[in-house]
Write an enzyme that holds these catalytic residues in place. Structure first.
Site, mmCIF file in Angstrom:
data_model
loop_
_atom_site.group_PDB
_atom_site.id
_atom_site.type_symbol
_atom_site.label_atom_id
_atom_site.label_comp_id
_atom_site.label_asym_id
_atom_site.label_seq_id
_atom_site.Cartn_x
_atom_site.Cartn_y
_atom_site.Cartn_z
ATOM 1 N N GLN A 134 -76.394 83.266 -90.652
ATOM 2 C CA GLN A 134 -77.131 84.176 -89.761
ATOM 3 C C GLN A 134 -78.260 83.489 -89.001
ATOM 4 O O GLN A 134 -78.866 84.110 -88.130
ATOM 5 C CB GLN A 134 -77.702 85.364 -90.551
ATOM 6 C CG GLN A 134 -76.636 86.312 -91.064
ATOM 7 C CD GLN A 134 -75.909 87.084 -89.969
ATOM 8 O OE1 GLN A 134 -76.393 87.238 -88.840
ATOM 9 N NE2 GLN A 134 -74.727 87.581 -90.276
ATOM 10 N N ALA A 193 -69.152 79.908 -86.268
ATOM 11 C CA ALA A 193 -69.290 79.969 -84.803
ATOM 12 C C ALA A 193 -69.340 81.390 -84.243
ATOM 13 O O ALA A 193 -70.008 81.649 -83.244
ATOM 14 C CB ALA A 193 -68.135 79.202 -84.146
ATOM 15 N N THR A 211 -54.527 70.349 -89.837
ATOM 16 C CA THR A 211 -54.757 69.976 -88.435
ATOM 17 C C THR A 211 -55.983 70.703 -87.910
ATOM 18 O O THR A 211 -56.147 71.901 -88.125
ATOM 19 C CB THR A 211 -53.511 70.333 -87.594
ATOM 20 O OG1 THR A 211 -52.409 69.606 -88.136
ATOM 21 C CG2 THR A 211 -53.689 69.975 -86.131
ATOM 22 N N CYS A 248 -66.388 98.499 -98.309
ATOM 23 C CA CYS A 248 -65.396 99.529 -98.584
ATOM 24 C C CYS A 248 -64.502 98.983 -99.694
ATOM 25 O O CYS A 248 -63.695 98.096 -99.467
ATOM 26 C CB CYS A 248 -64.594 99.780 -97.316
ATOM 27 S SG CYS A 248 -63.588 101.230 -97.443
HETATM 28 N N1 PLP Z 1 -72.377 84.282 -94.914
HETATM 29 C C1 PLP Z 1 -73.091 85.186 -94.234
HETATM 30 C C2 PLP Z 1 -74.557 85.291 -94.474
HETATM 31 C C3 PLP Z 1 -72.463 86.012 -93.305
HETATM 32 O O1 PLP Z 1 -73.170 86.920 -92.631
HETATM 33 C C4 PLP Z 1 -71.064 85.871 -93.107
HETATM 34 C C5 PLP Z 1 -70.336 86.767 -92.169
HETATM 35 O O2 PLP Z 1 -70.476 87.965 -92.212
HETATM 36 C C6 PLP Z 1 -70.379 84.897 -93.842
HETATM 37 C C7 PLP Z 1 -71.071 84.116 -94.735
HETATM 38 C C8 PLP Z 1 -68.901 84.696 -93.671
HETATM 39 O O3 PLP Z 1 -68.625 84.021 -92.484
HETATM 40 P P1 PLP Z 1 -67.157 84.085 -91.835
HETATM 41 O O4 PLP Z 1 -67.000 85.439 -91.268
HETATM 42 O O5 PLP Z 1 -67.186 83.022 -90.783
HETATM 43 O O6 PLP Z 1 -66.200 83.748 -92.919
#
Ligand code: PLP
Length: 390
Positions: free
Chosen positions: A178, A199, A236, A332
């Site tokens: 974040q 990203a 890859t 959920c």
């Molecule tokens: N860590 C945090 C703090 C996140 O907010 C998120 C996504 O919501 C993730 C990890 C997971 O990232 P990704 O959606 O790229 O797997």
């Protein structure tokens, strides 16, 4: 249908058109496999390695310290599980406010017979350096504490935690999903040994992220296969994805102060609008101190009135019908909406935590959109309270 107001940027952001443009060649004519030795392969290899250099430069790392992954979840799993597997002895210390990616990776470490300490965050959702210090007394191999919380936006004192860890020769991982692209994230300034990013949280594509791993640290690979990513992650490479991620990160760096200022002004506007529309009806979950929280996330919850809790799922669905797209942070699980584990860990009662709304702004958010969202929220909350009382 009203025009949609998207206030869920902490869940994901739209792809920046400049990022899309940078990716297009690698989805079309530049389709070579970076492992192929011919010219088309070499062009892709060059693009991947250039993306690695560009990303490393933004966060103050060496290119060899960047491992490309399929996103934040994989980066977190690789850091936590990959490190613990390589380093026998010692606990894993983490917190109850972490994203599921870290929490479930920690479960796997625990199932493997290792000790896992899950620290409780403070009332504002941050993890206090003192609680890490106490836990370190029991001996640890790795500490994994997130930089800023994805549900409430509170920033933890990672620099302080890093000092405590290093004084005791314990490695520190931070989930910075974040904060990368929002704050000035520099791995040397933070003092972390590993850092995860994704990203799609900073206007890049979904399904691509990276793990920074300080040189010299050994990780067991999660995904075995070819020798890509210096044998740390087979498969890859997602060429268009990593090029898009590098472009998105550079744009975030170039525009950081404007973006930050914009978010901060919107946050103040939102706080003012909320308090004039719904004074006394809601509480802020997390920190009201702008120095200790991300500028783009506000989480509020609605405590029960006269013993009657607010139905959080209905709240979100009603807002959706008004064209306001926000999230609750709650998961959920098998069809039932559970209150957020983060809010519960912060000590918020179940009955209040189940009626939480996370509002997260982005580059295209305007004050007008905020006003419309708050008007809708006021309407929905008043209607739901009336119905509950009837
Ligand atoms: N860590 C945090 C703090 C996140 O907010 C998120 C996504 O919501 C993730 C990890 C997971 O990232 P990704 O959606 O790229 O797997």
């Amino acid at each position: 249908m009203n025009q949609l107001v998207y206030l869920d940027h902490a869940a994901t952001t739209p792809l920046d058109t400049r990022v899309f443009d940078a990716m297009v060649p690698f989805l079309n004519e530049e389709y070579g496999n970076p492992s192929s030795v011919h010219r088309l392969g070499r062009k892709s290899r060059f693009a991947v390695e250039e993306a690695r250099e560009r990303i490393a430069a933004v966060i103050g790392a060496e290119p060899s310290e960047i491992i490309f992954t399929s996103g934040g979840t994989e980066a977190d799993n690789l850091a936590v599980r990959g490190y613990m597997e390589m380093h026998a002895g010692g606990r894993l210390i983490t917190s109850a406010a972490e994203h599921e990616a870290v929490l479930r990776a920690a479960d796997a470490v625990g199932e493997g017979g290792r000790q896992v300490d899950v620290l409780r965050p403070s009332e504002d959702g941050a993890v206090a350096a003192e609680s890490v210090e106490d836990a370190l007394e029991r001996g640890a191999a790795l500490v994994s504490i997130m930089h800023a919380n994805n549900e409430v936006g509170t920033i933890s004192p990672i620099e302080e935690i890093a000092e405590l860890c290093h004084d005791r020769n314990v490695a520190l991982h931070t989930d910075a999903v974040q904060t990368v692209g929002v704050l000035d994230v520099d791995v040397a300034k933070l003092g972390v040994d590993m850092l995860s990013a994704s990203a799609h949280k900073f206007y890049g594509p979904k399904g691509v992220g990276f793990l920074f791993v300080r040189g010299g640290i050994e990780l067991a690979p999660l995904i075995r296969g070819g020798s890509q990513e210096r044998k740390r992650r087979g498969g890859t490479e997602n060429v268009a994805g990593v090029v898009g991620m590098a472009t998105a990160l550079e744009l975030a760096l170039d525009e950081r102060s404007e973006r930050f200022q914009h978010a901060r002004e919107l946050k103040q506007h939102l706080l003012d609008a909320l308090s004039s529309a719904l004074e006394g009806e809601y509480r802020i979950s997390g920190s009201a101190d702008p120095q200790r929280a991300l500028p783009n996330i506000i989480n509020i919850h609605f405590p029960p009135v006269d013993g009657r809790p607010m139905d959080g799922e209905m709240l979100l669905l009603n807002l959706d019908m008004e064209g306001i797209l926000v999230s609750s942070g709650s998961a959920c699980t098998s069809g039932a909406v559970e209150p957020s584990h983060v809010l519960l860990a912060m000590g918020i009662a179940n009955s209040a935590a189940q009626a939480a709304v996370r509002i997260s702004t982005g580059l295209s958010t305007t004050e007008d959109a905020i006003d419309r969202a708050v008007e809708a929220l006021e309407r929905v909350v008043r209607r739901m309270r009336r119905q509950a009382a009837a």
